[in-house]
Design an enzyme around this catalytic site. Structure first.
Site, mmCIF file in Angstrom:
data_model
loop_
_atom_site.group_PDB
_atom_site.id
_atom_site.type_symbol
_atom_site.label_atom_id
_atom_site.label_comp_id
_atom_site.label_asym_id
_atom_site.label_seq_id
_atom_site.Cartn_x
_atom_site.Cartn_y
_atom_site.Cartn_z
ATOM 1 C CB VAL A 215 3.765 -2.479 14.042
ATOM 2 C CG1 VAL A 215 5.053 -1.780 14.498
ATOM 3 C CG2 VAL A 215 4.084 -3.639 13.117
ATOM 4 N NE ARG A 338 -11.403 15.133 -4.083
ATOM 5 C CZ ARG A 338 -10.832 13.963 -3.924
ATOM 6 N NH1 ARG A 338 -10.035 13.753 -2.875
ATOM 7 N NH2 ARG A 338 -11.027 12.997 -4.799
#
Length: 508
Positions: A215, A338
């Site tokens: 797309v 993290r």
């Protein structure tokens, strides 16, 4: 009469020989076909997917109720919910296979107050899940989005279970204080299991899923989104119309230019993202007036195998592994958020470290079998031998393991304050190690949506007929994403996008 009998017998024998000849030729053709089928099967195995399992292009229609751009977890969840609401959705995926970054998901799906937690005696609450996710995001998360997210997490687990995708093996990830990371029953990586289950459901429901369908533009008319322009097989461009469009194209973790624009400090980092994560959906939505948030908030995952840019899932630490430096020493809270663990690794002279674990961890984390197949895992029968293979001081590594095992026994990590993933010590030979370093993993930023998954413009108003879900959106995670929250996001908001886009179609 005798002559007639002989003639008849000759005729019968002749016919039999002809039939036998035909049979022989048929068998030769059969062998050739079988060889051809085998060759094709091998080609499919190498490519990783059969094109025949997706919708052929000759079944493409000019118009659908809802167009979904992207066949990852969010897109397929949206399609299934839209179909349940009586819609005729279609999915366009630019890559040759469905799955996107969802396929690479490893640790699991976070959810609170689930039936599986209750069955296993795990006490949890939506409020605690909210607070820990907010803390993990440094209090910068979109609070309305986060509240919706945690409050709908348990029902997302139930929904998956209702369509044959059971996530009842529960572990923990960094930044969490309760076990709420839901995995497949055998403890394997969540991504491939989830994608396989969703694709099966999409096919069973007869939802068209076109791959190699890129797309390029979302079209609009009179201020309303009304379809897309899509190129099939890098050749044929078509305009397909719809009443609503749902964008689930993922983030931009594989687009080095976009990353460099917002985070030049990340130049040179490897990425765990699949090559299709290039920010296409974000760019298309911006052209329609959509706005973005938190684009500079890019998560670097601390445990990535560098040569193959392959994520080593947080579940390895969640089930007891520790991080050690080239000196054979622990250097941080292995299950901190993290960003903090990444910062600790980057402060080491070599900017890398080792995950060290035993056979017990290996038995509880099935993904390690895949890491072994890929050649990442060092194995030895003793700590001393393992240290030699790793190139770290053996005496120091033994001391580190002894100290850690004492900490597990006493349920107190005096060195770095770790409080989770301490149910089992590391004392069962053989022993293992994987060398890791940080890598670009997740883009927290993306387009702005509301809890109805409507895409918002700069005035804060919905763009009519346009919805989005998953990593293409921003705001939910704030400055740091908790491991296991992204899989939850794609299911929770993917479902919501399917439900709300269906409501929009019915009303229009």
């Amino acid at each position: 009469m005798k002559k007639k009998s002989v003639t008849a017998l000759i005729l019968i024998l002749s016919v039999m020989l002809v039939i036998a000849g035909c049979g022989s030729n048929g068998n030769n053709n059969s062998s050739e076909n079988k060889s051809k089928d085998n060759r094709e099967a091998k080609t499919e195995a190498v490519s990783g997917a059969s094109e025949a399992s997706y919708t052929p292009l000759d079944q493409l229609k000019d118009t659908y109720d809802i167009i979904i751009v992207g066949a990852g977890g969010a897109g397929m969840s949206a399609a299934l919910e839209a179909k349940t609401k009586g819609m005729n959705p279609v999915i366009f995926e630019k890559m040759p296979v469905a799955g996107g970054n969802t396929t690479k998901s490893s640790s699991g799906m976070n959810a609170s107050e689930t039936k599986f937690q209750k069955e296993q005696g795990i006490t949890d609450s939506n409020d605690l899940f909210y607070e820990e996710s907010l803390k993990g995001g440094h209090d910068t998360n979109d609070k309305e989005m986060l509240r919706f997210f945690v409050d709908h997490s348990a029902s997302a687990i139930d929904w998956l279970d209702s369509i044959g995708i059971k996530l009842n093996n529960i572990t923990i990830t960094g930044g969490m204080n309760e076990k709420r990371t839901h995995r497949p029953e055998d403890g394997s990586a969540v991504g491939q299991y989830l994608v396989k289950g969703l694709v099966n459901n999409v096919q069973e429901q007869g939802i068209p899923l076109f791959v190699n369908a890129d797309v390029k533009e979302i079209t609009e008319q009179d201020g309303k989104v009304n379809g897309v322009k899509v190129i099939f097989n890098q050749a044929d461009e078509k305009t397909i119309t719809a009443t609503a469009v749902v964008v689930t194209t993922g983030g931009f973790g594989s687009n080095k230019e976009m990353i460099s624009e917002v985070r030049p400090d990340l130049d040179g980092y490897v990425t765990t993202n699949q090559i299709g994560s290039t920010g296409d959906g974000i760019k298309m939505i911006e052209k329609l007036g959509g706005v973005t948030v938190d684009m500079d908030q890019i998560q670097v995952h601390p445990t990535v195998q560098q040569e193959k840019s392959y994520l080593i899932g947080e579940a390895v630490r969640g089930e007891g592994a520790i991080l050690v430096s080239s000196e054979g020493k622990r250097f941080t809270n292995d299950l901190g958020t993290r960003d903090k663990v990444t910062a600790a690794i980057n402060q080491l002279p070599e900017n890398s470290a080792f995950l060290v674990f035993d056979s017990g961890v290996k038995s509880r984390v099935k993904a390690i079998e895949q890491y072994e197949k890929m050649g990442f895992v060092i194995q030895a029968d003793s700590i001393e031998t393992l240290a030699g293979e790793m190139g770290v001081p053996g005496e120091q590594l033994q001391k580190t393991l002894d100290t850690w095992n004492s900490s597990v026994k006493g349920k107190e990590d005096a060195e770095f304050g770790r409080t989770t993933g301490m149910d089992n010590d590391l004392s069962s030979a053989p022993y293992f190690a994987i060398k890791i370093g940080p890598g670009v993993h997740y883009t927290m930023g993306g387009v702005k949506i509301n809890t109805n998954t409507e895409v918002l413009n700069k005035e804060g108003n919905p763009i009519t007929g346009l919805f989005a879900a998953g990593e293409v959106t921003g705001g939910l995670h704030g400055q740091n994403r908790i491991g296991g929250n992204s899989v939850a996001e794609i299911i929770i908001f993917g479902r919501q996008a399917g439900i709300k886009s269906a409501e929009f179609v019915k009303a229009n």
